[in-house]
Design a protein around this motif. Structure first.
Motif, PDB file in Angstrom:
ATOM      1  N   GLY A 138       0.809  -1.216   0.000  1.00  0.00           N
ATOM      2  CA  GLY A 138       0.000   0.000   0.000  1.00  0.00           C
ATOM      3  C   GLY A 138       0.838   1.259   0.000  1.00  0.00           C
ATOM      4  N   LEU A 139       2.161   1.107   0.105  1.00  0.00           N
ATOM      5  CA  LEU A 139       3.027   2.282   0.192  1.00  0.00           C
ATOM      6  C   LEU A 139       3.066   3.044  -1.129  1.00  0.00           C
ATOM      7  N   LYS A 140       3.050   2.313  -2.238  1.00  0.00           N
ATOM      8  CA  LYS A 140       3.128   2.982  -3.549  1.00  0.00           C
ATOM      9  C   LYS A 140       1.931   3.913  -3.745  1.00  0.00           C
ATOM     10  N   LEU A 141       0.772   3.408  -3.368  1.00  0.00           N
ATOM     11  CA  LEU A 141      -0.442   4.229  -3.473  1.00  0.00           C
ATOM     12  C   LEU A 141      -0.341   5.440  -2.552  1.00  0.00           C
ATOM     13  N   ALA A 142       0.245   5.216  -1.393  1.00  0.00           N
ATOM     14  CA  ALA A 142       0.350   6.283  -0.401  1.00  0.00           C
ATOM     15  C   ALA A 142       1.320   7.376  -0.837  1.00  0.00           C
ATOM     16  N   LEU A 143       2.282   7.007  -1.720  1.00  0.00           N
ATOM     17  CA  LEU A 143       3.288   7.976  -2.137  1.00  0.00           C
ATOM     18  C   LEU A 143       2.936   8.668  -3.451  1.00  0.00           C
ATOM     19  N   LYS A 144       1.929   8.188  -4.130  1.00  0.00           N
ATOM     20  CA  LYS A 144       1.654   8.759  -5.452  1.00  0.00           C
ATOM     21  C   LYS A 144       1.274  10.228  -5.327  1.00  0.00           C
ATOM     22  N   GLN A 145       1.374  10.923  -6.449  1.00  0.00           N
ATOM     23  CA  GLN A 145       1.160  12.372  -6.445  1.00  0.00           C
ATOM     24  C   GLN A 145      -0.236  12.727  -5.962  1.00  0.00           C
ATOM     25  N   GLY A 146      -0.313  13.783  -5.185  1.00  0.00           N
ATOM     26  CA  GLY A 146      -1.612  14.203  -4.680  1.00  0.00           C
ATOM     27  C   GLY A 146      -1.435  14.880  -3.340  1.00  0.00           C
ATOM     28  N   GLY A 147      -2.446  15.692  -2.975  1.00  0.00           N
ATOM     29  CA  GLY A 147      -2.348  16.423  -1.722  1.00  0.00           C
ATOM     30  C   GLY A 147      -3.229  15.824  -0.656  1.00  0.00           C
ATOM     31  N   ILE A 148      -3.919  16.693   0.044  1.00  0.00           N
ATOM     32  CA  ILE A 148      -4.716  16.252   1.182  1.00  0.00           C
ATOM     33  C   ILE A 148      -5.867  15.345   0.735  1.00  0.00           C
ATOM     34  N   ALA A 149      -6.379  15.561  -0.475  1.00  0.00           N
ATOM     35  CA  ALA A 149      -7.474  14.702  -0.956  1.00  0.00           C
ATOM     36  C   ALA A 149      -6.994  13.261  -1.107  1.00  0.00           C
ATOM     37  N   LYS A 150      -5.767  13.104  -1.571  1.00  0.00           N
ATOM     38  CA  LYS A 150      -5.213  11.760  -1.702  1.00  0.00           C
ATOM     39  C   LYS A 150      -5.050  11.105  -0.338  1.00  0.00           C
ATOM     40  N   VAL A 151      -4.566  11.857   0.600  1.00  0.00           N
ATOM     41  CA  VAL A 151      -4.363  11.327   1.955  1.00  0.00           C
ATOM     42  C   VAL A 151      -5.696  10.875   2.548  1.00  0.00           C
ATOM     43  N   ARG A 152      -6.739  11.658   2.314  1.00  0.00           N
ATOM     44  CA  ARG A 152      -8.052  11.282   2.858  1.00  0.00           C
ATOM     45  C   ARG A 152      -8.649  10.101   2.118  1.00  0.00           C
ATOM     46  N   LYS A 153      -8.292   9.968   0.848  1.00  0.00           N
ATOM     47  CA  LYS A 153      -8.770   8.819   0.073  1.00  0.00           C
ATOM     48  C   LYS A 153      -8.153   7.525   0.610  1.00  0.00           C
ATOM     49  N   LEU A 154      -6.943   7.633   1.136  1.00  0.00           N
ATOM     50  CA  LEU A 154      -6.300   6.450   1.730  1.00  0.00           C
ATOM     51  C   LEU A 154      -7.132   5.928   2.898  1.00  0.00           C
ATOM     52  N   ILE A 155      -7.717   6.848   3.650  1.00  0.00           N
ATOM     53  CA  ILE A 155      -8.575   6.452   4.776  1.00  0.00           C
ATOM     54  C   ILE A 155      -9.843   5.781   4.231  1.00  0.00           C
ATOM     55  N   ASP A 156     -10.436   6.395   3.218  1.00  0.00           N
ATOM     56  CA  ASP A 156     -11.672   5.841   2.649  1.00  0.00           C
ATOM     57  C   ASP A 156     -11.457   4.445   2.072  1.00  0.00           C
ATOM     58  N   SER A 157     -10.256   4.203   1.573  1.00  0.00           N
ATOM     59  CA  SER A 157      -9.975   2.898   0.960  1.00  0.00           C
ATOM     60  C   SER A 157      -9.302   1.939   1.936  1.00  0.00           C
ATOM     61  N   VAL A 206      -8.903  17.306  12.110  1.00  0.00           N
ATOM     62  CA  VAL A 206     -10.006  17.649  11.212  1.00  0.00           C
ATOM     63  C   VAL A 206     -10.953  16.458  11.142  1.00  0.00           C
ATOM     64  N   SER A 207     -12.248  16.718  11.285  1.00  0.00           N
ATOM     65  CA  SER A 207     -13.189  15.616  11.488  1.00  0.00           C
ATOM     66  C   SER A 207     -13.197  14.605  10.358  1.00  0.00           C
ATOM     67  N   ILE A 208     -12.959  15.045   9.137  1.00  0.00           N
ATOM     68  CA  ILE A 208     -13.019  14.131   7.999  1.00  0.00           C
ATOM     69  C   ILE A 208     -11.892  13.104   8.033  1.00  0.00           C
ATOM     70  N   GLU A 209     -10.871  13.337   8.842  1.00  0.00           N
ATOM     71  CA  GLU A 209      -9.746  12.405   8.917  1.00  0.00           C
ATOM     72  C   GLU A 209      -9.330  12.213  10.377  1.00  0.00           C
ATOM     73  N   ASN A 210     -10.333  12.189  11.282  1.00  0.00           N
ATOM     74  CA  ASN A 210      -9.999  12.191  12.702  1.00  0.00           C
ATOM     75  C   ASN A 210      -9.655  10.796  13.224  1.00  0.00           C
ATOM     76  N   TYR A 211      -9.412  10.736  14.503  1.00  0.00           N
ATOM     77  CA  TYR A 211      -8.904   9.532  15.149  1.00  0.00           C
ATOM     78  C   TYR A 211      -9.847   8.352  14.933  1.00  0.00           C
ATOM     79  N   GLN A 212     -11.125   8.590  15.133  1.00  0.00           N
ATOM     80  CA  GLN A 212     -12.115   7.508  14.996  1.00  0.00           C
ATOM     81  C   GLN A 212     -12.098   6.953  13.573  1.00  0.00           C
ATOM     82  N   LYS A 213     -12.037   7.837  12.601  1.00  0.00           N
ATOM     83  CA  LYS A 213     -12.081   7.409  11.194  1.00  0.00           C
ATOM     84  C   LYS A 213     -10.843   6.595  10.841  1.00  0.00           C
ATOM     85  N   VAL A 214      -9.701   7.070  11.292  1.00  0.00           N
ATOM     86  CA  VAL A 214      -8.458   6.366  10.973  1.00  0.00           C
ATOM     87  C   VAL A 214      -8.425   5.011  11.663  1.00  0.00           C
ATOM     88  N   LEU A 215      -8.857   4.980  12.912  1.00  0.00           N
ATOM     89  CA  LEU A 215      -8.876   3.705  13.637  1.00  0.00           C
ATOM     90  C   LEU A 215      -9.810   2.719  12.957  1.00  0.00           C
TER      91      LEU A 215
END
Lengths: 108, 345
Positions: free
Chosen positions: B111-130, B140-149
Motif C-alpha cells: 500500500g506504500l506505492k499508493l500512499a506515495l503517489k502524487q496528490g495532496g490532502i485529498a489523496k491522503v483522505r482517500k487512503l482512509i476511505d480505501s 479535522v473531522s473528515i480524517e480524525n482519530y475515529q475514522k483512521v482507527l
C-alpha cells in the motif's frame, strides 16, 4: 437488563467526546441511564463486551471509572449490592478485572 | 532556481534538474541499524527542508532502492505526504519508484506505492476511505482519530485478523492508546506556540495550522507469512523526550533529571502510569502499550524520540542512544499473532 456494547459501537474509541463519536464519555451517559433504571427496578445491568474490535484503557476508565469519579454512583452501589448492579459479561477476563479496578480506584 | 542557494549533498546525488532539486535515496532505507539509520533520516530531513525551508520542488528518486524496513517506510510516507500536503502545486513533488522489481512489488502490495503517489490532502483522505495500510489523520473531522482507527480495523479484518482472540484485543487496545497519545501529548499548545514562533522566521506557512492540527502517520498490517501483527505510528510533534524534559523543567523536584541522556529520559517516560497531565486516572495507556510487547514471546515494542531508542520485549527493556535525532515520536509494535483457542489461554 442486558446491554450489548456493539449497539453503541463495534469500534469504541477514546476518552472524551472530542476524541470521536464513540468515546468513553458518550458511553458513560448511556451506562448511567441504564444503571439508574436497573437500580430503580432492583435488577442487574449486564454489559456484554464481546465482538467489538478492542477496548482501550482510556475508554474503559472514562466509561466505568467515570461513573464513580463524576459522583453518579458509588463503588458499593455498582459492585457490592445484592444483586450486583453492574455485571460484565465477556470472554476476556482482563476487561472485567480492568473495569473493576477503575471503579475501585475512582473512589479511593 | 539557478539563483537559489540550496544544499546539494553528493551523498544523495543531489542536483538541480528540470526546475526541481533531484535527490537519490540511499540503497538501504532503515532506521533499525546504526549503519543505515543516519543516512535514512538525513535523506528524509533534506527533502522536508527543500520543501518547507527553501520552498523548492523536489524529485525524490527511489529508483536505486534495494531495501526498506517497516519503520523507514512509515517515515518515507510521513515525509513525502507532508511535503505533498504542504504545497499548492502537486507537480512540485515528484516520486520516482524503484527499478528493482521485488522492491517495487513490495511497495505496491504493502500500500506504500499508493500512499506515495502524487496528490495532496485529498489523496491522503482517500487512503482512509480505501482502508489503506498507510494512513495519516489529524484533528479535522473528515480524517480524525475515529475514522483512521476504523479504517485500520477494517483493513485488518479484511486481511484475516480474528478479533475474537486475546492477542488481537490487546493489540487493538495498545493501538488505540497510541493514537490517543498523539492527541493528548504530541501537539500541546506550548509546543505549537514555540514551533510556530521559530518556523515563522523562515516560512510563513504553518503546516499544522493550515493542513490539520495534530497530524500523525501510521501503518498497520497482518504479516500472514510470519504470523505477525505490525503497527507503527509517527508524529512530528513535541516528542516524548522533549515532553518529559518540559515536565521536569516545571517540576523542581525533578530538575536534576534534565541532564540525563535521551535514552534514559525515554525509559522514564515509558514507565507505567506516568501521565504528564498529572491527573491520576490518566496515564493508563502506557500499560496497554507495554502489555502488547511483553506479554507474548517474539513480540516487541520500540519507541524512538529525540536521541533515545527504547525496546521492550519479553526479555526486558533496553535503551540506547540513536545516531540521529528524530523529531517527534515513533512507536512500533510487532506482535506474534497465531490463531488460538480460548481454552489455551
Amino acid at each position: 437488563m442486558i446491554y450489548d456494547l456493539r449497539d453503541f459501537s463495534k469500534a469504541p474509541f477514546g476518552r472524551y467526546k472530542s476524541d470521536g463519536e464513540f468515546s468513553g464519555e458518550a458511553f458513560r451517559e448511556i451506562l448511567a441511564n441504564k444503571l439508574k433504571y436497573s437500580q430503580e427496578h432492583n435488577e442487574p445491568l449486564i454489559i456484554k463486551l464481546d465482538n467489538v474490535y478492542g477496548l482501550g484503557s482510556s475508554f474503559l476508565e472514562e466509561s466505568f471509572g467515570g461513573l464513580v469519579r463524576k459522583g453518579l454512583f458509588t463503588k458499593e452501589e455498582l459492585l457490592e449490592s445484592s444483586p450486583r448492579l453492574l455485571q460484565i459479561e465477556t470472554e476476556f477476563d482482563f476487561y472485567a478485572i480492568e473495569i473493576e479496578s477503575y471503579i475501585r480506584e475512582a473512589q479511593s | 532556481m539557478s539563483n537559489l542557494i540550496v544544499p546539494l549533498p553528493k551523498a544523495f546525488d543531489a542536483k538541480v534538474k528540470d526546475g526541481k532539486v533531484y535527490v537519490e535515496s540511499p540503497k538501504v532505507m532503515c532506521v533499525y541499524s546504526a549503519e543505515s539509520a543516519y543516512m535514512t533520516y538525513e535523506f528524509l530531513s533534506l527533502i522536508e527542508s527543500y520543501v518547507f525551508d527553501y520552498n523548492v520542488g523536489v524529485t525524490i528518486s527511489f529508483e536505486n532502492l534495494e531495501y526498506f524496513s517497516a519503520a523507514a517506510s512509515l517515515l518515507i510516507f510521513a515525509t513525502v505526504s507532508k511535503c505533498q500536503i504542504g504545497v499548492k502545486d502537486h507537480s512540485k513533488i515528484e516520486v520516482l519508484f524503484p527499478k528493482n522489481d521485488a522492491v517495487l512489488k513490495l511497495m505496491a502490495s504493502s500500500g506504500l506505492k499508493l500512499a506515495l503517489k502524487q496528490g495532496g490532502i485529498a489523496k491522503v483522505r482517500k487512503l482512509i476511505d480505501s482502508n489503506n495500510q498507510y494512513l495519516s489523520g489529524s484533528e479535522v473531522s473528515i480524517e480524525n482519530y475515529q475514522k483512521v482507527l476504523t479504517a485500520t480495523l477494517l483493513n485488518l479484518d479484511k486481511h484475516g485478523v480474528n478479533f475474537s482472540n486475546t492477542k488481537s484485543q490487546i493489540f487493538v487496545k495498545g493501538m488505540q492508546e497510541a493514537i490517543l497519545n498523539v492527541k493528548y501529548h504530541a501537539y500541546n499548545d506550548e509546543f505549537i506556540r514555540d514551533f510556530l514562533l521559530t518556523k515563522q522566521v523562515k516560512s510563513k506557512f504553518s503546516f499544522h495550522e493550515e493542513t490539520g492540527r495534530g497530524r500523525w502517520w501510521q501503518c498497520c498490517w497482518h504479516d500472514v507469512s510470519n504470523n505477525k501483527l505490525i503497527f507503527i505510528i509517527y508524529d512530528d510533534g513535541e516528542g516524548i523526550v522533549n515532553s518529559i524534559k518540559r515536565y521536569y523543567r516545571n517540576s523542581p523536584e525533578h530538575s536534576d533529571k534534565l541532564n540525563l541522556p535521551d535514552s534514559t529520559l525515554l525509559g522514564n517516560a515509558m514507565k507505567l502510569g506516568v501521565s504528564r497531565t498529572g491527573i491520576k486516572e490518566r496515564g493508563k495507556g502506557s500499560a496497554d502499550i507495554i502489555n502488547t510487547a511483553c506479554t507474548f514471546p517474539s513480540s516487541h515494542l520500540i519507541v524512538m524520540s529525540g536521541l533515545g531508542h527504547y525496546r521492550h520485549d519479553s526479555a526486558g527493556i533496553n535503551t540506547t542512544q540513536l545516531p540521529f535525532e528524530i523529531k517527534g515520536t515513533l512507536v512500533q509494535w510487532v506482535i506474534n499473532y497465531v490463531e488460538e483457542n480460548q481454552d489455551d489461554i
